[in-house]
Scaffold this motif. Structure first.
Motif, PDB file in Angstrom:
ATOM      1  N   GLU A  60      44.809  39.202  41.704  1.00 23.65           N
ATOM      2  CA  GLU A  60      45.618  38.536  40.678  1.00 23.65           C
ATOM      3  C   GLU A  60      46.323  37.294  41.232  1.00 23.65           C
ATOM      4  N   VAL A  61      46.487  37.209  42.543  1.00 23.14           N
ATOM      5  CA  VAL A  61      47.131  36.045  43.168  1.00 23.14           C
ATOM      6  C   VAL A  61      46.301  34.787  42.892  1.00 23.14           C
ATOM      7  N   GLU A  62      44.985  34.878  43.064  1.00 24.77           N
ATOM      8  CA  GLU A  62      44.089  33.748  42.778  1.00 24.77           C
ATOM      9  C   GLU A  62      44.169  33.362  41.297  1.00 24.77           C
ATOM     10  N   ILE A  63      44.225  34.364  40.442  1.00 23.98           N
ATOM     11  CA  ILE A  63      44.317  34.129  38.995  1.00 23.98           C
ATOM     12  C   ILE A  63      45.612  33.396  38.661  1.00 23.98           C
ATOM     13  N   PHE A  64      46.725  33.853  39.247  1.00 29.34           N
ATOM     14  CA  PHE A  64      48.015  33.215  38.978  1.00 29.34           C
ATOM     15  C   PHE A  64      48.047  31.772  39.495  1.00 29.34           C
ATOM     16  N   GLU A  65      47.401  31.513  40.629  1.00 23.28           N
ATOM     17  CA  GLU A  65      47.333  30.143  41.157  1.00 23.28           C
ATOM     18  C   GLU A  65      46.592  29.233  40.172  1.00 23.28           C
ATOM     19  N   LYS A  66      45.513  29.741  39.622  1.00 15.74           N
ATOM     20  CA  LYS A  66      44.720  28.971  38.647  1.00 15.74           C
ATOM     21  C   LYS A  66      45.568  28.696  37.387  1.00 15.74           C
ATOM     22  N   VAL A 123      48.216  28.046  27.967  1.00 14.77           N
ATOM     23  CA  VAL A 123      47.213  28.729  28.780  1.00 14.77           C
ATOM     24  C   VAL A 123      47.269  30.224  28.459  1.00 14.77           C
ATOM     25  N   THR A 124      46.099  30.847  28.351  1.00 11.94           N
ATOM     26  CA  THR A 124      46.029  32.281  28.048  1.00 11.94           C
ATOM     27  C   THR A 124      45.133  32.987  29.051  1.00 11.94           C
ATOM     28  N   LEU A 125      45.648  34.055  29.619  1.00  8.46           N
ATOM     29  CA  LEU A 125      44.901  34.913  30.526  1.00  8.46           C
ATOM     30  C   LEU A 125      44.420  36.120  29.728  1.00  8.46           C
ATOM     31  N   ILE A 126      43.121  36.427  29.846  1.00  3.65           N
ATOM     32  CA  ILE A 126      42.533  37.550  29.107  1.00  3.65           C
ATOM     33  C   ILE A 126      41.854  38.497  30.090  1.00  3.65           C
TER      34      ILE A 126
END
Length: 144
Positions: free
Chosen positions: A131-137, A26-29
């Motif tokens: 960023e909390v929502e992003i990390f959950e995803k 998984v990659t976060l951009i």
């Protein structure tokens, strides 16, 4: 994902966007710009929590940023990233070719690519704590 070329600001090499991240991970951009205050805040908050999330939650994922600054601001983007001590890849989309091919209008623009190289999540804008929502995803996608 588009094959649009982006430039690595650390080493100056160009790479196709669809080849810029590790397959099977998984990659976060984060798309950002030097003039964008919310962008810088989002990246700073993600960077602060990055190591902890990977270690504490046992989640293995990659993070990278892509500046949408114009060519003449390339040095400014590179200097900013270095001054912030970014330990993750940072690129530039100087002619906005990638931005056009992904069809987004403004930054901050956040994208998560799943293990299969498909777009799993996108979000425009940033509010403190977003960023909390992003990390959950990411946690959800990393477990699949």
């Amino acid at each position: 994902l588009p094959e649009t070329q982006i430039k690595n600001l650390d080493n100056g090499k160009k790479v196709a966007f669809n080849e810029s991240f590790e397959k099977g991970k998984v990659t976060l951009i984060s798309f950002w710009a030097t003039w964008c205050v919310p962008c810088k805040k989002e990246i700073k908050n993600i960077a602060l929590k990055l190591d902890g999330l990977k270690k504490d939650a046992g989640i293995d994922f990659n993070y990278m940023t892509i500046s949408i600054d114009e060519v003449r601001a390339e040095g400014l983007a590179r200097t900013y990233a270095m001054a912030q001590g970014w330990r993750f890849p940072y690129f530039i989309d100087a002619n906005a070719d990638l931005k056009r091919s992904l069809n987004f209008q403004s930054v901050p623009y956040t994208m998560i690519i799943d293990k299969n190289g498909k777009v799993a999540f996108t979000h425009t804008g940033y509010e403190e704590g977003g960023e909390v929502e992003i990390f959950e995803k990411i946690k959800e996608l990393a477990k699949k």
